[in-house]
Structures are given as structure tokens and as C-alpha cells.
Design a protein around this motif. Structure first.
Motif, PDB file in Angstrom:
ATOM      1  N   THR A   1       2.520   2.104   9.367  1.00  0.00           N
ATOM      2  CA  THR A   1       1.229   1.438   9.193  1.00  0.00           C
ATOM      3  C   THR A   1       1.381   0.169   8.363  1.00  0.00           C
ATOM      4  OG1 THR A   1       0.022   3.538   9.350  1.00  0.00           O
ATOM      5  CG2 THR A   1      -1.110   1.702   8.277  1.00  0.00           C
ATOM      6  N   ALA A   2       2.136   0.249   7.271  1.00  0.00           N
ATOM      7  CA  ALA A   2       2.330  -0.908   6.398  1.00  0.00           C
ATOM      8  C   ALA A   2       3.096  -2.014   7.116  1.00  0.00           C
ATOM      9  CB  ALA A   2       3.073  -0.489   5.127  1.00  0.00           C
ATOM     10  N   LEU A   3       4.091  -1.625   7.920  1.00  0.00           N
ATOM     11  CA  LEU A   3       4.857  -2.624   8.668  1.00  0.00           C
ATOM     12  C   LEU A   3       3.955  -3.352   9.660  1.00  0.00           C
ATOM     13  CD1 LEU A   3       7.613  -3.902   9.289  1.00  0.00           C
ATOM     14  CD2 LEU A   3       8.040  -2.028  10.890  1.00  0.00           C
TER      15      LEU A   3
ATOM     16  N   ALA B   1       7.829  -5.531   0.197  1.00  0.00           N
ATOM     17  CA  ALA B   1       7.671  -6.865   0.776  1.00  0.00           C
ATOM     18  C   ALA B   1       7.728  -7.916  -0.318  1.00  0.00           C
ATOM     19  CB  ALA B   1       6.344  -6.971   1.528  1.00  0.00           C
ATOM     20  N   THR B   2       8.524  -8.960  -0.087  1.00  0.00           N
ATOM     21  CA  THR B   2       8.575 -10.095  -0.998  1.00  0.00           C
ATOM     22  C   THR B   2       8.538 -11.381  -0.186  1.00  0.00           C
ATOM     23  OG1 THR B   2      11.006 -10.147  -0.998  1.00  0.00           O
ATOM     24  CG2 THR B   2       9.922  -8.865  -2.745  1.00  0.00           C
TER      25      THR B   2
ATOM     26  N   GLY C   1       0.785  -1.228   0.000  1.00  0.00           N
ATOM     27  CA  GLY C   1       0.000   0.000   0.000  1.00  0.00           C
ATOM     28  C   GLY C   1       0.812   1.271   0.000  1.00  0.00           C
ATOM     29  N   THR C   2       2.150   1.146   0.058  1.00  0.00           N
ATOM     30  CA  THR C   2       3.017   2.326   0.070  1.00  0.00           C
ATOM     31  C   THR C   2       4.395   1.960  -0.456  1.00  0.00           C
ATOM     32  OG1 THR C   2       4.118   3.983   1.485  1.00  0.00           O
ATOM     33  CG2 THR C   2       3.644   1.847   2.480  1.00  0.00           C
TER      34      THR C   2
ATOM     35  N   ASN D   1      11.959   1.445   2.947  1.00  0.00           N
ATOM     36  CA  ASN D   1      12.347   1.970   1.635  1.00  0.00           C
ATOM     37  C   ASN D   1      12.186   3.485   1.515  1.00  0.00           C
ATOM     38  OD1 ASN D   1      13.218   1.650  -1.095  1.00  0.00           O
ATOM     39  ND2 ASN D   1      11.080   1.863  -1.767  1.00  0.00           N
ATOM     40  N   ARG D   2      12.985   4.188   2.297  1.00  0.00           N
ATOM     41  CA  ARG D   2      13.129   5.635   2.131  1.00  0.00           C
ATOM     42  C   ARG D   2      14.628   5.955   2.153  1.00  0.00           C
ATOM     43  NH1 ARG D   2      10.532   9.152   6.257  1.00  0.00           N
ATOM     44  NH2 ARG D   2      10.486  10.692   4.574  1.00  0.00           N
ATOM     45  N   PRO D   3      15.369   5.449   1.169  1.00  0.00           N
ATOM     46  CA  PRO D   3      16.833   5.565   1.211  1.00  0.00           C
ATOM     47  C   PRO D   3      17.343   7.000   1.266  1.00  0.00           C
ATOM     48  CG  PRO D   3      16.089   4.830  -0.956  1.00  0.00           C
ATOM     49  CD  PRO D   3      14.904   4.733  -0.045  1.00  0.00           C
TER      50      PRO D   3
END
Length: 280
Positions: free
Chosen positions: A46-48, A20-21, A14-15, A32-34
């Protein structure tokens, strides 16, 4: 391992802040905000929470890897965003609302990693700071790039700390070292982290992905039921009495003796071959 567990599948979180794999029983969650050193955004958090909640009851997930994109693991909270808003904790909420939200967020992320009835592995390509360090310490095992560092960081930004870091750190290194790391917020290099027991393995940066994959696949191929009870035993042992711990071990040990995994392992031992566990 079944055919369905071997194909790599990208999951919709969702973001773009969390990738996620799922491959061969290994769920890899990538912060993933390098460009922001993978600092936690609300969307990422939230996604985590959602991915960890789903993973707990997904039988196809047998091991969880938490890592970061680019050269960092997780810088913790978004300090630049806090500075821009002038308020690091409350915002438009009341203080009570902010405290409740924080408690829910912590339990559903770091707390879930710690209590998850499956092995969790943090792979650190770079710095783990603040709440990011707490997420790494909440995992069962940690592998670090030789260039990665750990730091509580909280004293640098006038925070007392969150996401269970004070609990996890105290359990791993003892109260005196934990106080030092919180009060001074110095950086701890990979070799020192290994010496202190904060890391289980250190490797060259170019080897991190492959070493992590090998460890995760080994865990995913292991005796899932036994791992679940091992983890509960070990977590309970942190604060339990010795008799309570031994009673729990007895219950879990006898239960594991009734599993297909145990029967397969004994047959494999006699036949001098590697067992194939199915998680039942």
C-alpha cells in the motif's frame, strides 16, 4: 540544480515496512523487512503504491531508486504467512475480489514503475525472487551486488507468477529463456544476469550504495522532459508497428526541441561545458 533539491528529506510512508528519502531529485524507496528478506506485506504494498503515485506528479522527484534493506532486495510474497493461513491468494475475500485487488496492486506498483515518466533504477543488494524480481525488472535499469541472485521462484511454491514478471522477463531475455526461468525457477547469479541483459551493472557489495547514488544523481541531473518521451517511445516500441513508433518519435523529438533543456544543451555544447537541466 536548485537548493531545494539538494537537502535529504525523510518522507513519512505510514509504515516501517517502506522507507522513503528524497535527496537531490532522487527518491529512494527501501523495502524494509530485512528479517523476512523484504517479503511484501500489505502495508509495504500500500505504501509503495502511494509513494509512486505521489512521485509521478512531484516535480522535485526526477529519478526513483527501488532497493531493499539488509542483504536482500525482495523475496516476493510472504510465503511463511501464506503457509500459516493455508491460503496464498484469497483469504476472507471472494475469488473475484481477490483478483481485482491483485490487479490493482500490480498496476500501481510494477506497472507504475514501468510506465512512470521518470527514470527508475533498481539496486539489488541480494536476492530478488518472485514478485520481487518482477519489481526489479519493471524498473528501467538494474544494478546488482556481485553476491545478489535473481529467481522467478514461482514453480517452487506452486504459483504461476504475478506483477508482470512474465511480460518483463520475456521482453528482456526472449520467450525460450523466460520459460526456462519460470518452469525451473533456478537461481541466476549476478554475472549471468549481466550476460543475459537482466542487469546493467554488477559491482562489489560494498560499492553498491555509492554506485547506485552516482547513477541516480546522474539521471536526476539529466533532461527530464526528454527522458519522459524516451521512455514512452521505448515502451511503445515493445508492441508497436515501426511507422507508429517513428510517428511518435517525430512528435516527441520536435516537442523536445522547444524545451529550455534543449536550448541549454546546445549552448553548453558550443561552449564545451556540461549542461545544467531544469526539467522545462
Amino acid at each position: 540544480m536548485s537548493e531545494s533539491m539538494t537537502a535529504a528529506t525523510a518522507l513519512d510512508t505510514g509504515t516501517p515496512d517502506l522507507l522513503a528519502t528524497l535527496e537531490s531529485g532522487v527518491l529512494t524507496l527501501t523495502l524494509n523487512r530485512p528479517d523476512a528478506r523484504n517479503a511484501m506485506s500489505r502495508a509495504m504494498n500500500t505504501a509503495l503504491q502511494e509513494q509512486l503515485a505521489l512521485a509521478e506528479f512531484n516535480n522535485a522527484v526526477r529519478c526513483i531508486v527501488l532497493t531493499g534493506a539488509g542483504k536482500g532486495f525482495c523475496a516476493g510474497g510472504d510465503v511463511k504467512g501464506m503457509a500459516a493461513s493455508g491460503d496464498g491468494t484469497v483469504g476472507a475475500q471472494t475469488i473475484d475480489q481477490a483478483i481485482h485487488r491483485q490487479r490493482v496492486n500490480q498496476r500501481a506498483t510494477a506497472g507504475k514503475l514501468f510506465k512512470m515518466p521518470k527514470p527508475t533504477l533498481a539496486a539489488l543488494p541480494g536476492a530478488a525472487a518472485g514478485a520481487g524480481l518482477a519489481l526489479a525488472l519493471a524498473c528501467d535499469l538494474r544494478i546488482m551486488s556481485s553476491t545478489a541472485v535473481m529467481t522467478t521462484a514461482f514453480a517452487k511454491v506452486g504459483f504461476s507468477g504475478d506483477y508482470g514478471g512474465s511480460y518483463f522477463l520475456t521482453q528482456l531475455v526472449g520467450t525460450a529463456k523466460a520459460r526456462e526461468m519460470y518452469f525451473l525457477s533456478d537461481r541466476v547469479g549476478a554475472d549471468e544476469a549481466l550476460r543475459l541483459g537482466l542487469a546493467n551493472w554488477v559491482c562489489a557489495p560494498e560499492e553498491l550504495a555509492e554506485r547506485t547514488r552516482a547513477l541516480a544523481l546522474r539521471l536526476a541531473a539529466g533532461p527530464t522532459v526528454a527522458y519522459r518521451y524516451m521512455k514512452e517511445n521505448l515502451n511503445r516500441a515493445l508492441a508497436g508497428e515501426v511507422d507508429d513508433c517513428m510517428d511518435l518519435e517525430a512528435t516527441h523529438h520536435v516537442h523536445c526541441g522547444q524545451t529550455e533543456d534543449h536550448r541549454e544543451a546546445t549552448k553548453a555544447f558550443v561552449a564545451k561545458r556540461e549542461p545544467v537541466f531544469n526539467g522545462r
